[in-house]
Motif scaffolding. Structure first.
Motif, PDB file in Angstrom:
ATOM      1  N   SER A  62      54.920  40.554 -60.258  1.00  0.00           N
ATOM      2  CA  SER A  62      55.558  39.249 -60.397  1.00  0.00           C
ATOM      3  C   SER A  62      56.568  39.091 -59.275  1.00  0.00           C
ATOM      4  CB  SER A  62      56.242  39.098 -61.760  1.00  0.00           C
ATOM      5  OG  SER A  62      57.283  40.043 -61.904  1.00  0.00           O
ATOM      6  N   VAL A  63      56.803  37.839 -58.885  1.00  0.00           N
ATOM      7  CA  VAL A  63      57.724  37.579 -57.795  1.00  0.00           C
ATOM      8  C   VAL A  63      59.157  37.662 -58.308  1.00  0.00           C
ATOM      9  CG1 VAL A  63      57.729  35.073 -58.078  1.00  0.00           C
ATOM     10  CG2 VAL A  63      58.170  36.050 -55.842  1.00  0.00           C
ATOM     11  N   ARG A  64      60.031  38.310 -57.545  1.00  0.00           N
ATOM     12  CA  ARG A  64      61.385  38.585 -58.004  1.00  0.00           C
ATOM     13  C   ARG A  64      62.411  37.559 -57.525  1.00  0.00           C
ATOM     14  NH1 ARG A  64      61.263  43.750 -60.311  1.00  0.00           N
ATOM     15  NH2 ARG A  64      59.118  43.950 -61.047  1.00  0.00           N
ATOM     16  N   SER A  65      61.976  36.558 -56.762  1.00  0.00           N
ATOM     17  CA  SER A  65      62.902  35.539 -56.280  1.00  0.00           C
ATOM     18  C   SER A  65      62.139  34.253 -56.000  1.00  0.00           C
ATOM     19  CB  SER A  65      63.587  36.014 -54.993  1.00  0.00           C
ATOM     20  OG  SER A  65      64.331  34.967 -54.403  1.00  0.00           O
ATOM     21  N   SER A  66      62.803  33.131 -56.205  1.00  0.00           N
ATOM     22  CA  SER A  66      62.198  31.839 -55.905  1.00  0.00           C
ATOM     23  C   SER A  66      62.460  31.425 -54.460  1.00  0.00           C
ATOM     24  CB  SER A  66      62.754  30.766 -56.845  1.00  0.00           C
ATOM     25  OG  SER A  66      64.167  30.677 -56.718  1.00  0.00           O
ATOM     26  N   ALA A  67      62.947  32.336 -53.646  1.00  0.00           N
ATOM     27  CA  ALA A  67      63.271  32.042 -52.251  1.00  0.00           C
ATOM     28  C   ALA A  67      62.041  31.580 -51.470  1.00  0.00           C
ATOM     29  CB  ALA A  67      63.876  33.270 -51.586  1.00  0.00           C
ATOM     30  N   THR A  68      62.309  30.849 -50.424  1.00  0.00           N
ATOM     31  CA  THR A  68      61.224  30.363 -49.570  1.00  0.00           C
ATOM     32  C   THR A  68      61.108  31.169 -48.279  1.00  0.00           C
ATOM     33  OG1 THR A  68      62.728  28.751 -48.578  1.00  0.00           O
ATOM     34  CG2 THR A  68      61.392  28.009 -50.455  1.00  0.00           C
ATOM     35  N   GLN A  69      61.925  32.195 -48.131  1.00  0.00           N
ATOM     36  CA  GLN A  69      61.843  33.099 -46.986  1.00  0.00           C
ATOM     37  C   GLN A  69      62.133  34.513 -47.447  1.00  0.00           C
ATOM     38  OE1 GLN A  69      64.619  31.677 -44.043  1.00  0.00           O
ATOM     39  NE2 GLN A  69      63.271  30.054 -43.338  1.00  0.00           N
ATOM     40  N   GLY A  70      61.415  35.469 -46.869  1.00  0.00           N
ATOM     41  CA  GLY A  70      61.678  36.872 -47.151  1.00  0.00           C
ATOM     42  C   GLY A  70      60.974  37.437 -48.359  1.00  0.00           C
ATOM     43  N   VAL A  71      60.251  36.584 -49.097  1.00  0.00           N
ATOM     44  CA  VAL A  71      59.503  37.069 -50.263  1.00  0.00           C
ATOM     45  C   VAL A  71      58.189  37.687 -49.797  1.00  0.00           C
ATOM     46  CG1 VAL A  71      58.362  36.389 -52.411  1.00  0.00           C
ATOM     47  CG2 VAL A  71      60.586  35.411 -51.808  1.00  0.00           C
ATOM     48  N   VAL A  72      57.426  36.933 -48.999  1.00  0.00           N
ATOM     49  CA  VAL A  72      56.201  37.438 -48.393  1.00  0.00           C
ATOM     50  C   VAL A  72      56.236  37.112 -46.900  1.00  0.00           C
ATOM     51  CG1 VAL A  72      54.863  37.143 -50.510  1.00  0.00           C
ATOM     52  CG2 VAL A  72      54.831  35.329 -48.769  1.00  0.00           C
ATOM     53  N   GLU A 259      52.712  46.341 -48.418  1.00  0.00           N
ATOM     54  CA  GLU A 259      53.960  46.169 -49.161  1.00  0.00           C
ATOM     55  C   GLU A 259      54.965  45.324 -48.386  1.00  0.00           C
ATOM     56  OE1 GLU A 259      53.993  49.874 -52.217  1.00  0.00           O
ATOM     57  OE2 GLU A 259      55.307  50.038 -50.473  1.00  0.00           O
ATOM     58  N   THR A 260      54.970  45.463 -47.078  1.00  0.00           N
ATOM     59  CA  THR A 260      55.854  44.613 -46.277  1.00  0.00           C
ATOM     60  C   THR A 260      55.396  43.161 -46.343  1.00  0.00           C
ATOM     61  OG1 THR A 260      56.297  46.467 -44.775  1.00  0.00           O
ATOM     62  CG2 THR A 260      56.857  44.269 -43.989  1.00  0.00           C
ATOM     63  N   VAL A 261      54.094  42.932 -46.307  1.00  0.00           N
ATOM     64  CA  VAL A 261      53.568  41.567 -46.381  1.00  0.00           C
ATOM     65  C   VAL A 261      53.936  40.912 -47.710  1.00  0.00           C
ATOM     66  CG1 VAL A 261      51.452  40.190 -46.513  1.00  0.00           C
ATOM     67  CG2 VAL A 261      51.694  41.917 -44.737  1.00  0.00           C
ATOM     68  N   THR A 262      53.903  41.670 -48.808  1.00  0.00           N
ATOM     69  CA  THR A 262      54.115  41.089 -50.140  1.00  0.00           C
ATOM     70  C   THR A 262      55.520  41.325 -50.714  1.00  0.00           C
ATOM     71  OG1 THR A 262      53.124  43.084 -51.126  1.00  0.00           O
ATOM     72  CG2 THR A 262      51.669  41.187 -50.753  1.00  0.00           C
ATOM     73  N   ASP A 263      56.347  42.085 -50.026  1.00  0.00           N
ATOM     74  CA  ASP A 263      57.753  42.271 -50.419  1.00  0.00           C
ATOM     75  C   ASP A 263      58.530  42.431 -49.123  1.00  0.00           C
ATOM     76  OD1 ASP A 263      60.039  42.577 -51.921  1.00  0.00           O
ATOM     77  OD2 ASP A 263      59.606  44.617 -52.569  1.00  0.00           O
ATOM     78  N   PHE A 264      58.601  41.342 -48.360  1.00  0.00           N
ATOM     79  CA  PHE A 264      59.021  41.375 -46.962  1.00  0.00           C
ATOM     80  C   PHE A 264      60.444  41.878 -46.792  1.00  0.00           C
ATOM     81  CE2 PHE A 264      59.951  39.132 -42.855  1.00  0.00           C
ATOM     82  CZ  PHE A 264      59.026  39.834 -42.094  1.00  0.00           C
ATOM     83  N   TRP A 265      61.364  41.308 -47.555  1.00  0.00           N
ATOM     84  CA  TRP A 265      62.743  41.805 -47.566  1.00  0.00           C
ATOM     85  C   TRP A 265      62.994  42.400 -48.949  1.00  0.00           C
ATOM     86  CZ3 TRP A 265      65.198  36.667 -45.405  1.00  0.00           C
ATOM     87  CH2 TRP A 265      64.902  36.565 -44.033  1.00  0.00           C
ATOM     88  N   PRO A 266      62.630  43.656 -49.111  1.00  0.00           N
ATOM     89  CA  PRO A 266      62.681  44.238 -50.458  1.00  0.00           C
ATOM     90  C   PRO A 266      64.078  44.168 -51.054  1.00  0.00           C
ATOM     91  CG  PRO A 266      62.494  45.944 -48.764  1.00  0.00           C
ATOM     92  CD  PRO A 266      62.307  44.633 -48.067  1.00  0.00           C
ATOM     93  N   SER A 267      64.115  43.917 -52.385  1.00  0.00           N
ATOM     94  CA  SER A 267      62.967  43.754 -53.253  1.00  0.00           C
ATOM     95  C   SER A 267      62.985  42.376 -53.929  1.00  0.00           C
ATOM     96  CB  SER A 267      62.956  44.862 -54.289  1.00  0.00           C
ATOM     97  OG  SER A 267      64.178  44.823 -55.025  1.00  0.00           O
ATOM     98  N   ILE A 268      62.866  41.328 -53.114  1.00  0.00           N
ATOM     99  CA  ILE A 268      62.810  39.978 -53.669  1.00  0.00           C
ATOM    100  C   ILE A 268      61.373  39.481 -53.761  1.00  0.00           C
ATOM    101  CG2 ILE A 268      65.102  39.438 -52.796  1.00  0.00           C
ATOM    102  CD1 ILE A 268      63.765  37.669 -50.659  1.00  0.00           C
ATOM    103  N   GLY A 269      60.431  40.333 -53.347  1.00  0.00           N
ATOM    104  CA  GLY A 269      59.028  39.945 -53.366  1.00  0.00           C
ATOM    105  C   GLY A 269      58.307  40.374 -54.622  1.00  0.00           C
ATOM    106  N   TRP A 270      57.066  40.826 -54.463  1.00  0.00           N
ATOM    107  CA  TRP A 270      56.173  41.107 -55.594  1.00  0.00           C
ATOM    108  C   TRP A 270      56.257  42.562 -56.021  1.00  0.00           C
ATOM    109  CZ3 TRP A 270      53.078  37.324 -57.962  1.00  0.00           C
ATOM    110  CH2 TRP A 270      53.161  36.055 -57.366  1.00  0.00           C
ATOM    111  N   ASN A 271      56.602  42.762 -57.299  1.00  0.00           N
ATOM    112  CA  ASN A 271      56.736  44.100 -57.874  1.00  0.00           C
ATOM    113  C   ASN A 271      56.177  44.105 -59.287  1.00  0.00           C
ATOM    114  OD1 ASN A 271      58.775  46.054 -56.176  1.00  0.00           O
ATOM    115  ND2 ASN A 271      59.170  43.887 -55.782  1.00  0.00           N
ATOM    116  N   GLY A 272      55.803  45.284 -59.736  1.00  0.00           N
ATOM    117  CA  GLY A 272      55.286  45.427 -61.098  1.00  0.00           C
ATOM    118  C   GLY A 272      55.834  46.676 -61.745  1.00  0.00           C
ATOM    119  N   GLY A 273      55.216  47.081 -62.850  1.00  0.00           N
ATOM    120  CA  GLY A 273      55.683  48.241 -63.592  1.00  0.00           C
ATOM    121  C   GLY A 273      55.608  49.528 -62.795  1.00  0.00           C
TER     122      GLY A 273
END
Length: 312
Positions: A62-72, A259-273
């Motif tokens: 799930s995405v950890r931020s609604s940001a429009t930059q740095g998530v992916v 992981e960089t593509v999908t959580d570009f500025w960790p960890s506001i991107g995509w993470n799971g359990g």
């Protein structure tokens, strides 16, 4: 992403390596202390060969931020930085291999990279399926390899710190002319250390590589610490046991790239359990043939398939 469980496992791995006497590289270099700073996307030196995770909602990203930059990274661009004059020696042929791998990671032949297209930024925090919303990762129509630099002005440190690695990423941004935030919203700098070195405590720290972000005069930069994994011998950082020396570094770098593509500025991107998209699937490797050769690409977690996969 490192969770408390992963951090504990990381520590146990380091202790186990020390107990087994595996603290020296094939070059005979002395062991280095483990780092104290946690980073993201760490991959163990000896991944489990157990079956990859069964489909479970616990692994759903799930995405950890609604940001429009740095998530992916919507249009990924990879810059390979071969750090240090020691790259005059490259016994495993890492430099050519990494360039060939990224030169082939695009288009219809790259079905592995299409796993990333389902992830996006600019959607509500907690989103697990982008659908047509947000700005999606785009599958490259041409090679994502945007630049290669052999920084041989001086020797790379024998045991570079994370601060020094981040500073090298900043030097690379300047070298490639990425001197504002705009181009660095898709640029990832892969800092490859030469044979015989121990960046951030490798290998005693128990990791194969990690990725992170750093502040610079050119904005926030995404970068990867990629050690010379063949120094650990065949079988490190891959589930394959066929003795191929380059499999481990290929598997590791595809783990970090995704992981960089999908959580570009960790960890506001995509993470799971189980962590980030590559952390979920460390025990799944596959040889994939691209236009530039056959490479060991690590499996990735797919929300749409609800399992670890090696193709979209």
């Amino acid at each position: 992403m490192r969770t408390p469980l992963k951090a504990a496992a990381h520590t146990l791995t380091a202790l186990a390596l020390a107990a087994l006497g595996t603290t020296a590289l094939a070059t005979g270099a002395e062991a280095q202390p483990a780092p104290a700073t946690a980073h993201f996307g760490t991959k163990p030196l000896r991944p489990s060969t157990a079956p990859h995770p069964a489909a479970t909602t616990n692994n759903t990203l799930s995405v950890r931020s609604s940001a429009t930059q740095g998530v992916v990274s919507p249009t990924p661009k990879v810059y390979l930085v071969f750090w240090g004059s020691q790259w005059s020696s490259d016994p495993a042929g890492v430099a050519a291999d990494m360039q060939n791998m990224f030169k082939g990671l695009y288009g219809s032949q790259d079905t592995w990279g299409t796993v990333l297209d389902q992830y996006c930024e600019g959607v509500a925090k907690g989103t697990t399926s982008c659908g047509t919303k947000g700005v999606h990762v785009q599958h490259p129509a041409s090679t994502p390899l945007a630049g290669v630099w052999f920084d041989n002005s001086a020797a790379a440190p024998a045991s570079a710190t994370s601060t020094q690695l981040g500073a090298e990423a900043g030097k690379a941004a300047a070298h490639f002319g990425n001197t504002t935030q705009a181009p660095n919203l898709n640029a990832q700098y892969v800092v490859l250390s030469p044979t015989g070195t121990h960046p951030d405590g490798f290998p005693n720290s128990g990791f194969c590589a990690w990725h992170d972000k750093t502040s610079s005069s050119y904005g926030t930069l995404a970068y990867t610490n990629l050690p010379y994994i063949p120094d650990m011998g065949a079988g490190a950082c891959t589930t394959f046991t066929d003795g191929r020396m380059l499999s481990g570094i290929e598997s590791t770098e595809t783990h970090e790239y995704a992981e960089t593509v999908t959580d570009f500025w960790p960890s506001i991107g995509w993470n799971g359990g189980g962590g980030e998209i590559g952390d979920e699937c460390q025990n799944l490797d596959a040889y994939v043939t691209l236009s530039t050769g056959t490479f060991d690409l690590q499996g990735l977690w797919s929300n749409s398939a609800n399992k670890c996969v090696t193709h979209g």
